[in-house]
Enzyme design. Structure first.
Site, PDB file in Angstrom:
ATOM      1  N   GLU A 151       0.806  -1.218   0.000  1.00 12.48           N
ATOM      2  CA  GLU A 151       0.000   0.000   0.000  1.00 12.48           C
ATOM      3  C   GLU A 151       0.843   1.274   0.000  1.00 12.48           C
ATOM      4  O   GLU A 151       0.500   2.257  -0.660  1.00 12.48           O
ATOM      5  CB  GLU A 151      -0.947   0.010   1.207  1.00 12.48           C
ATOM      6  N   HIS A 178     -10.526  -4.744   9.624  1.00  9.98           N
ATOM      7  CA  HIS A 178     -11.158  -4.562   8.312  1.00  9.98           C
ATOM      8  C   HIS A 178     -12.463  -3.790   8.417  1.00  9.98           C
ATOM      9  O   HIS A 178     -13.323  -3.925   7.550  1.00  9.98           O
ATOM     10  CB  HIS A 178     -11.477  -5.920   7.671  1.00  9.98           C
TER      11      HIS A 178
HETATM   12  C1  LIG Z   1      -2.011  -4.876   4.330  1.00  9.14           C
HETATM   13  C2  LIG Z   1      -3.068  -5.650   3.640  1.00  9.14           C
HETATM   14  N1  LIG Z   1      -3.286  -5.445   2.340  1.00  9.14           N
HETATM   15  C3  LIG Z   1      -4.243  -6.101   1.682  1.00  9.14           C
HETATM   16  C4  LIG Z   1      -5.021  -7.007   2.332  1.00  9.14           C
HETATM   17  C5  LIG Z   1      -6.144  -7.751   1.599  1.00  9.14           C
HETATM   18  N2  LIG Z   1      -5.737  -9.130   1.397  1.00  9.14           N
HETATM   19  C6  LIG Z   1      -6.015 -10.085   2.298  1.00  9.14           C
HETATM   20  S1  LIG Z   1      -5.291 -11.542   1.940  1.00  9.14           S
HETATM   21  C7  LIG Z   1      -4.623 -10.899   0.530  1.00  9.14           C
HETATM   22  C8  LIG Z   1      -3.781 -11.770  -0.330  1.00  9.14           C
HETATM   23  C9  LIG Z   1      -2.612 -12.284   0.444  1.00  9.14           C
HETATM   24  O1  LIG Z   1      -1.823 -13.036  -0.381  1.00  9.14           O
HETATM   25  P1  LIG Z   1      -0.736 -14.004   0.218  1.00  9.14           P
HETATM   26  O2  LIG Z   1       0.150 -13.242   1.148  1.00  9.14           O
HETATM   27  O3  LIG Z   1      -0.079 -14.674  -0.908  1.00  9.14           O
HETATM   28  O4  LIG Z   1      -1.558 -15.025   1.120  1.00  9.14           O
HETATM   29  P2  LIG Z   1      -2.669 -16.046   0.616  1.00  9.14           P
HETATM   30  O5  LIG Z   1      -3.978 -15.316   0.695  1.00  9.14           O
HETATM   31  O6  LIG Z   1      -2.335 -16.474  -0.750  1.00  9.14           O
HETATM   32  O7  LIG Z   1      -2.606 -17.148   1.617  1.00  9.14           O
HETATM   33  C10 LIG Z   1      -4.959  -9.576   0.365  1.00  9.14           C
HETATM   34  C11 LIG Z   1      -4.545  -8.724  -0.753  1.00  9.14           C
HETATM   35  C12 LIG Z   1      -4.785  -7.197   3.701  1.00  9.14           C
HETATM   36  N3  LIG Z   1      -5.518  -8.018   4.431  1.00  9.14           N
HETATM   37  N4  LIG Z   1      -3.783  -6.516   4.322  1.00  9.14           N
END
Ligand SMILES: Cc1ncc(C[n+]2csc(CCOP(=O)(O)OP(=O)(O)O)c2C)c(N)n1
Ligand SMILES: Cc1ncc(C[n+]2csc(CCOP(=O)(O)OP(=O)(O)O)c2C)c(N)n1
Ligand SMILES: [Mg+2]
Ligand SMILES: [Mg+2]
Lengths: 336, 323, 336, 323
Positions: free
Chosen positions: A69, A138
């Protein structure tokens, strides 16, 4: 009170569709406008707001980003400085915490710090609020943080029409504008003009007029206040409902005028009470000429001073509901 | 380009380095005499980096700068009197007295700003690069930052964005061995900061930051790649800051000997020796004198200018609507 | 009003020395306490606050960090969760913008989110305020942000004794506490007890008592308000000067009591007016029983709604000075 | 330890994987039937990572988890009924209904929390490691995170702190190919995320994340190094998420074929084949049944528990003073 003057055609759209329409129209009209954010492309946005825009404008202008972000907002600042009109989506307003440096220390201050030699015309759209069971990280309502920052403009649309019109005005604006949408509003429908009419920033909307009490509400609380006002009317209490729409710049005159007329103010926000934006409105009222017309103390009805809990019954208890507004408003009118 | 063989380039490089040196010596002096306000971060000893790097740029290119940004501003061609006026809190300063040293910038020369936030300019540089790419332009962005900045999250995120999108950005790390009192040896477990480039799949190179030629060569290559659409490069220029970090520094974290040994590698003296075959003694002295005179003149002009006015502060916060 | 009961020996120390003494005493008393931050070791802190502590307690417990505020605060959160009592120094409060996620989304919420199963006993010390020519990114007064966050406690010591006593109480506290020091206060001297006496969080200090107007001030504005009160006294106006000291929890009762007595409130803060913490105090006053005793509108005297400029004359104009407090207070008393 | 040859270990690994699978299938079902609130991130298909990794830990060790954290919680030994109660918003849930899926944690087993913030747990893990080091303890911290987390500033800063201070932390990246819809190929310019370890001067290794043995071996080595004071390691476990990112996912960013091909590499089925020489059909079926029964029992117990109470919300924000 809206600046929409010649809306030739008005259809019913959801708030999310209205935002998307504004984005599409702005991108069509100005090739400097582009979108960036996590999953705004093929995924269509975490809340489906950007939807099919990637198919219309391509992946360059509807740009998926890695999860970073601070970097994304910084990239928008840089692109804006270099002449573009970036629009950033942050998936949940809670994650602006990651980007506060670029929002507050950079975007908001650069025009001033450089003595006016540069501008940062960017928009940051992000949904706030509770009600979806997404819990404490959230569900926050962080408008008070941004409204406290000179150099930012802060917009909180409460209707589909405003979601479109205020966003278009925000995109035009040569300053960084934070647009705080609301998750629960995305699926709400309402009339929206099909043209690219702007709703001017800095005009409080009078959503309803009544002589007994002025209810000032923001975001999702506006529709709750309107619903409460109907119930109040059935009890013989006439409420005005005011929606500031932009917190910065704030049109406080319309609020002061209404409170001068009713003598009573009930200020309703979802955010926790302490240090929330309604404190500012309370202070503006009592600093103003309305002070002498007050028939009752200024009352705030706000979220509890707690993080938003997960359990639905707890989540509901944490923020004002329609019945709470009815109760507080009638107490204010009946007691004073 | 061989800066030591080409007389014009040699002169320009030398003049730039001397101008930075003289400008900052003057600032140091004004500050010590209580004639200048705030705090100052001086780049004395590091002049070869901005001088060598900015020579690789064209008109229209951008830079982002740092809290230690006088050198970048000067090397990019800013007016000394508007710079000095800014530091002296004058209405004629680049920022009308609102920014001071930490925000000094001549936007007309593509300088998007010094920055009081360590690594703050890095994602901004990526964004400027993105703007260029979206417009299909040929401009390049050079982002200057210190070694300390490399551990900030902003740096990581900014570099990665530039890398994955092949943005025309050159990341120039001025490794002066310390972020304030924190030595590179304590803040990093890698030997060379350029090693971090691999984490983003971009080239990284370490050069002698006290040699304008070495800096210039590395940055020129990187600029060439960037203009050709081949994406960013990390250039680490190893150098040393002679003065304290800022005015509050008691230099407790480094030895007199260390400082002395680096003063002996003065980039300006070294470059003067290197160009001895190209420029005459007189030529060299002329560069030096010109720098001195320009700085003196800047102080004179700036001092005579009106103080920044406090009357329009709130009006200056927002830009007027342009539609 | 202070909780210091048996301060056997009192010496004159600067505010910075008082902070250092508290840190040293806490580290001596409890080996779980340790410091981390940029340049807190050999350098002695950007403002010299940690000074020689590294020589007394070693580099492990007075730990220099790389420049990575988010990581540092996160490390403090983790260390606190794992049973330590970390104290983080952030060099300028402006850089908390980098660390907002760990402060707000993590530290403040973990105890609640985990249903009480974990605590985050950490302290974040950081100086705010303008007056040193450090310009917009090094001069902000951001207390309103933190005071709006349920789960944080927020402390703003205005005297050397409070700098020590409140910090000791903050270190004891099992919750995350933000201690906002002030750059201009570091060199101010005052009496400080030599023992490790705590000043309880959540008690407003009445610094001066007078019947005509209540001046509420925070941080560096407290001493300016006291100076103004002297001038006002020479003009025949008697002012009470109240210093909340902790914004969260806020002892508003002491404020309400004073305003009930004087009927006039002047609220003074350095931070920009809009959305600042004095709005909250204004709202609390008008929501309270003091409302009926108000003889004048509640007045705020705050920083201008601008980023802090560099030039000394501009910087001075951007925040309240003694003469501004005198002017506003006498206007309030003479007009109403 | 050879998880396929040692019968007890084989059983435990299988049971853990089946428990995670069955638990999440149940959650998926409860959610689909409107009996569960909020949103859910399921780790179905990724069970080998928490199972293999947590087997390398001892009592007293810590973990930090993620939004996709049911598996870590279970593998670390949490009670299923308190987990299920949390998801069903019950007073008996681990977080008394205040946290839900994204904040689920059994602190008693060293779980410092799932985290709704991508990479939020990474600096926290470094801090827990620092606590251990300051106390001179022997504990280790495993920090789980996804591929997407690796581009966050928090990740960069947290890993660097652990690296420079030689903290006892094992960074376990669950590379499931996507951060929401963003593929690793688009978000990174490196082939393997473990390559990033070099930037921090620590070892990095990539393993088959659908093989609990491979995960276990890599994490065990890393734990060993960490306990011996040799600092952190980055372990990248390559795996795949079968389900959508969360409930809002329409799976537009990946193909049916891709999902299908990964389902064919089901870590549980693979492990059952691998342990066929060690465990009998009956043994294997018993593990499966036990998991199913425990999950059923958890649903029963949790469903019967009282709903979380809204009456003491504000009291729950601050911990009482402990001195
Ligand atoms: C700081 C932040 N940015 C965005 C999000 C929204 N979000 C939640 S999970 C996710 C994807 C995370 O990807 P990854 O780290 O690969 O974990 P996975 O979901 O694949 O287990 C996103 C963008 C968040 N929760 N926190
Ligand atoms: C985000 C942030 N953290 C801390 C500081 C305080 N600070 C200013 S300069 C500096 C050191 C920077 O080191 P480096 O990046 O190596 O640049 P140098 O000063 O050596 O040129 C620090 C810690 C800051 N300005 N911004
Ligand atoms: Mg440095
Ligand atoms: Mg992933």
């Amino acid at each position: 009170m809206t600046a929409v003057l010649d809306a030739t055609n008005t259809r019913t759209l959801t708030y999310a569709e209205a935002v998307r329409e504004a984005l599409g129209q702005a991108m069509e009209a100005d090739e400097r406008v582009f979108l960036l954010g996590e999953d705004v492309g093929t995924y269509g946005g975490a809340f489906g707001v950007t939807g099919d825009l990637v198919h219309r404008f391509g992946e360059e202008r509807v740009r998926d980003t890695p999860i970073s972000e601070l970097g994304i907002v910084g990239a928008a600042v840089g692109a804006a400085l270099a002449g573009m009109r970036p629009i950033v989506e942050i998936q949940f307003s809670d994650f602006t915490a990651q980007a506060m440096d670029q929002i507050v220390n950079q975007a908001a201050k650069i025009h001033f710090m450089l003595g006016g030699a540069a501008t940062v015309p960017m928009v940051l759209r992000t949904p706030g609020g509770s009600g979806t069971g997404a819990a404490a990280q959230h569900s926050q309502s962080l408008e008070a943080w941004f409204a406290h920052v000179p150099g930012l403009k802060v917009v909180m649309p409460a209707t589909p029409a405003d979601a479109k019109g205020l966003l278009l005005a925000a995109i035009d604006d040569p300053n960084p504008v934070i647009v705080l949408e609301h998750k629960l509003l995305y699926k709400q429908s309402g009339p929206v003009p099909d043209g690219a009419e702007r709703v001017r920033l800095g005009e409080t909307a009078v959503r309803r007029t009544g002589g007994d009490v002025t209810i000032v509400a923001t975001g999702v609380m506006v529709s709750r206040a309107l619903e409460a006002a109907e119930t109040l009317a059935s009890q013989g209490i006439q409420a005005s409902v005011l929606d500031p729409r932009t917190l910065r710049p704030l049109d406080d005159q319309t609020i002061v005028d209404s409170v001068t007329a009713t003598g009573r103010a009930l200020l309703v926000q979802e955010a926790p009470k302490t240090g929330g934006f309604m404190a500012e409105i309370a202070a503006r009222i009592v600093e103003s000429s309305a002070f002498g017309h007050l028939r009752a103390p200024v009352a705030r009805l706000c979220g509890l001073d707690v993080p938003i809990p997960y359990a639905p019954q707890l989540e509901r208890a944490a923020v004002p509901q329609v019945e709470d507004i009815v109760r507080e408003a009638s107490e204010l009118v009946n007691r004073w | 380009m061989d800066l030591t063989k080409d007389a014009a380039a040699a002169r320009e490089t030398l003049r730039t380095m001397w101008t930075i040196r003289r400008f900052e010596e003057a600032v140091d002096d004004l500050f010590a005499r209580g004639l200048m306000h705030g705090t100052m971060h001086l780049s004395i000893g590091q002049e070869a980096v901005p001088a060598g790097a900015c020579l690789a740029l064209r008109e229209g290119d951008y830079i982002t700068s740092t809290h230690r940004g006088h050198g970048h501003c000067i090397a990019r061609g800013a007016e000394l009197d508007a710079m000095m006026a800014e530091l002296l809190a004058k209405e004629t300063g680049y920022c009308r007295g609102r920014g001071g040293s930490m925000h000094i910038a001549d936007v007309a020369t593509g300088n998007l700003g010094a920055n009081g936030i360590v690594a703050g300019g890095v994602p901004i540089a990526a964004g400027a690069g993105l703007a260029v790419k979206l417009r299909g332009g040929e401009q390049v962005v050079v982002s200057f930052f210190g070694d300390g900045a490399v551990n900030e999250g902003a740096w990581h995120e900014g570099v990665n964005l530039a890398a994955i999108w092949d943005l025309p950005v050159v990341f120039v790390c001025e490794n002066n061995h310390y972020g304030m009192s924190m030595s590179v040896g304590r803040a990093f477990k890698v030997q060379r900061l350029a090693e971090r480039a691999a984490a983003y799949g971009i080239p990284g190179v370490t050069v002698d930051g006290n040699d304008p030629q070495a800096v210039h060569d590395a940055v020129s290559d990187a600029v060439h790649r960037a203009r050709a659409g081949q994406g960013p490069t990390l250039v680490e220029a190893v150098t040393y800051r002679w003065k304290g970090h800022s005015k509050s520094d008691k230099n407790l974290y480094r030895t007199r000997e260390e400082i002395e040994s680096w003063r002996e590698q003065d980039p300006i003296a070294r470059f003067e020796r290197a160009v001895a075959g190209t420029l005459s003694e007189v030529d060299i002295a002329a560069c030096r004198d010109e720098a001195r005179d320009r700085v003196r003149e800047a102080i004179r002009t700036a001092s005579a200018a009106p103080d920044a006015r406090a009357d329009s502060l709130t009006d200056a916060v927002y830009a007027g609507s342009d539609r």
